[in-house]
Design an enzyme around this catalytic site. Structure first.
Site, PDB file in Angstrom:
ATOM      1  N   THR A  27       0.817  -1.214   0.000  1.00 43.15           N
ATOM      2  CA  THR A  27       0.000   0.000   0.000  1.00 43.15           C
ATOM      3  C   THR A  27       0.848   1.259   0.000  1.00 43.15           C
ATOM      4  O   THR A  27       0.464   2.286  -0.569  1.00 43.15           O
ATOM      5  CB  THR A  27      -0.918  -0.016   1.237  1.00 43.15           C
ATOM      6  OG1 THR A  27      -1.757  -1.162   1.140  1.00 43.15           O
ATOM      7  CG2 THR A  27      -1.787   1.212   1.317  1.00 43.15           C
ATOM      8  N   SER A  73       1.578  -7.464  -1.188  1.00 41.17           N
ATOM      9  CA  SER A  73       2.259  -8.554  -0.478  1.00 41.17           C
ATOM     10  C   SER A  73       1.446  -9.841  -0.441  1.00 41.17           C
ATOM     11  O   SER A  73       1.980 -10.900  -0.121  1.00 41.17           O
ATOM     12  CB  SER A  73       2.656  -8.125   0.935  1.00 41.17           C
ATOM     13  OG  SER A  73       1.537  -7.982   1.769  1.00 41.17           O
ATOM     14  N   THR A 106       1.657  -4.531   4.068  1.00 40.66           N
ATOM     15  CA  THR A 106       1.467  -4.922   5.469  1.00 40.66           C
ATOM     16  C   THR A 106       0.751  -6.262   5.627  1.00 40.66           C
ATOM     17  O   THR A 106       0.819  -6.871   6.693  1.00 40.66           O
ATOM     18  CB  THR A 106       0.669  -3.842   6.242  1.00 40.66           C
ATOM     19  OG1 THR A 106      -0.627  -3.711   5.646  1.00 40.66           O
ATOM     20  CG2 THR A 106       1.387  -2.516   6.244  1.00 40.66           C
ATOM     21  N   ASP A 107       0.052  -6.711   4.565  1.00 42.00           N
ATOM     22  CA  ASP A 107      -0.756  -7.926   4.740  1.00 42.00           C
ATOM     23  C   ASP A 107       0.078  -9.155   5.099  1.00 42.00           C
ATOM     24  O   ASP A 107      -0.368  -9.992   5.882  1.00 42.00           O
ATOM     25  CB  ASP A 107      -1.572  -8.213   3.471  1.00 42.00           C
ATOM     26  CG  ASP A 107      -2.753  -7.258   3.346  1.00 42.00           C
ATOM     27  OD1 ASP A 107      -3.087  -6.591   4.340  1.00 42.00           O
ATOM     28  OD2 ASP A 107      -3.336  -7.176   2.247  1.00 42.00           O
TER      29      ASP A 107
END
Ligand code: ASP
Length: 338
Positions: A27, A73, A106-107
């Protein structure tokens, strides 16, 4: 005490920290149609452009950018994570590099962070960062997160603290970092010991040293791929078919995201017993976010206790252990140490 220097020589200019900034996407590198859209976005920005757009970011250090890939990710493959780990390690071995910073979605950030924690051997800082809001958003969090990560990486006190995650002003040990909120900028938490410090007004302050029983027990040499290991969620009245499917698909190990302190439904007990008979290593981790899974005599010949590892971490550790040819007893011992 001031350092002495030969008469007549000029004081040497203080050397700026030398960082490698590796952009991988997420992101932080994404843009959406308008400034209020926080969730529908595409990865569009390269790391060089991202850095150049942040006022003062390059004042922090001499920064060399690299971009092995630029993806969300959720799309990362094991091959890409292995490549990233090798790339980081190569730079850390270079005497002209002081630290490595990695931007990441971040996932699955905590998975890459834990993989690096288990494999990268260096006292130099490795800092992962991401953002919860795309670069095009009102109040995008990426620019400050990135500057804070650069400051953390450049700080001498960041050496010997293991792999770090910096988000929303906090410095967290990768060993303990976990995404705990789906959308808020304060998305990352840590179980108990993980928050090590903060970056406030450009100042890095540490409050704690991570207690890392063992860092980097695996070296990357010769690792080209990792064996498949599945995670199966356990719940009330769970079915057996996920276990059969995993066996049929050729999994080499299973991690059950079990209930409570690793307690198993009847299907999980049967599924693990079948898998163990077929030579797979099974682990009982917990679907509960915090706390340990302890040994239990009832499972002495069944799945191993994950101890302090969550299901994602147990899967990564098991893949590495199997890739290195460790047997059940060695893996049981490893899980106790991690
Ligand atoms: N979907 C994004 C990713 O993991 C989420 C983020 O970066 O916050 O790449």
């Amino acid at each position: 005490m001031p350092r002495s220097r030969a008469p007549g020589t000029a004081p040497s200019a203080p050397t700026r920290p030398r960082l490698v900034l590796i952009g991988t996407g997420g992101t932080i590198a994404a843009t959406a149609g308008d400034a209020r859209t926080l969730t529908g976005y595409q990865v569009t920005q390269g790391i060089e452009a991202m850095l150049a757009a942040i006022p003062g970011a390059t004042d922090v250090a001499d920064i060399r950018c690299e971009q092995p890939f630029n993806v969300d990710s959720r799309d990362l493959s094991t091959a890409q994570v292995l490549r990233l780990a090798r790339q980081a390690e190569r730079h850390l071995r270079d005497p002209d590099v002081d630290a490595v910073v990695i931007t990441h979605g971040t996932d699955s950030l905590e998975e890459t962070a834990f993989f690096l924690h288990l494999t990268v051997r260096s006292p130099k800082p490795v800092v992962l960062i991401g953002a919860m809001r795309p670069a095009s958003a009102l109040s995008a969090d990426g620019p400050l997160n990135l500057v804070n990560a650069l400051l953390t990486a450049a700080h001498p006190a960041s050496r010997d603290r293991g792999v770090l995650v910096v988000l929303n002003d906090r410095i967290i040990a990768a060993r303990h970092a976990a995404k705990r909120h789906t959308t808020r900028v304060d998305a990352f938490g840590a179980d108990g010991a993980g928050v090590l410090g903060a970056v406030t007004d450009g100042r890095v302050r540490y409050a704690a040293r991570p207690e890392l029983p063992e860092t980097a027990p695996f070296d990357l040499s010769g690792l080209r791929a990792l064996p498949p290991v599945d995670i199966i969620l356990d719940y009330q009245d769970a079915p057996l078919h996920p276990y059969s499917a995993a066996l049929q698909a050729g999994s080499r190990g299973l991690v059950v995201a079990a209930m409570g302190n690793g307690s198993l439904s009847p299907a999980a007990v049967r599924g693990c017993a079948q898998a163990i008979r077929r030579g797979l290593v099974c682990i009982r981790a917990s679907r509960v976010p915090d706390g340990l899974v302890t040994d239990d005599a009832a499972h002495a010949n069944g799945p191993l206790a994950a101890h302090a590892l969550n299901p994602l971490q147990a899967r990564i550790a098991l893949r590495l252990a199997l890739a290195r040819g460790m047997d059940r007893a060695e893996i049981a011992e490893l899980l106790r140490r991690l």
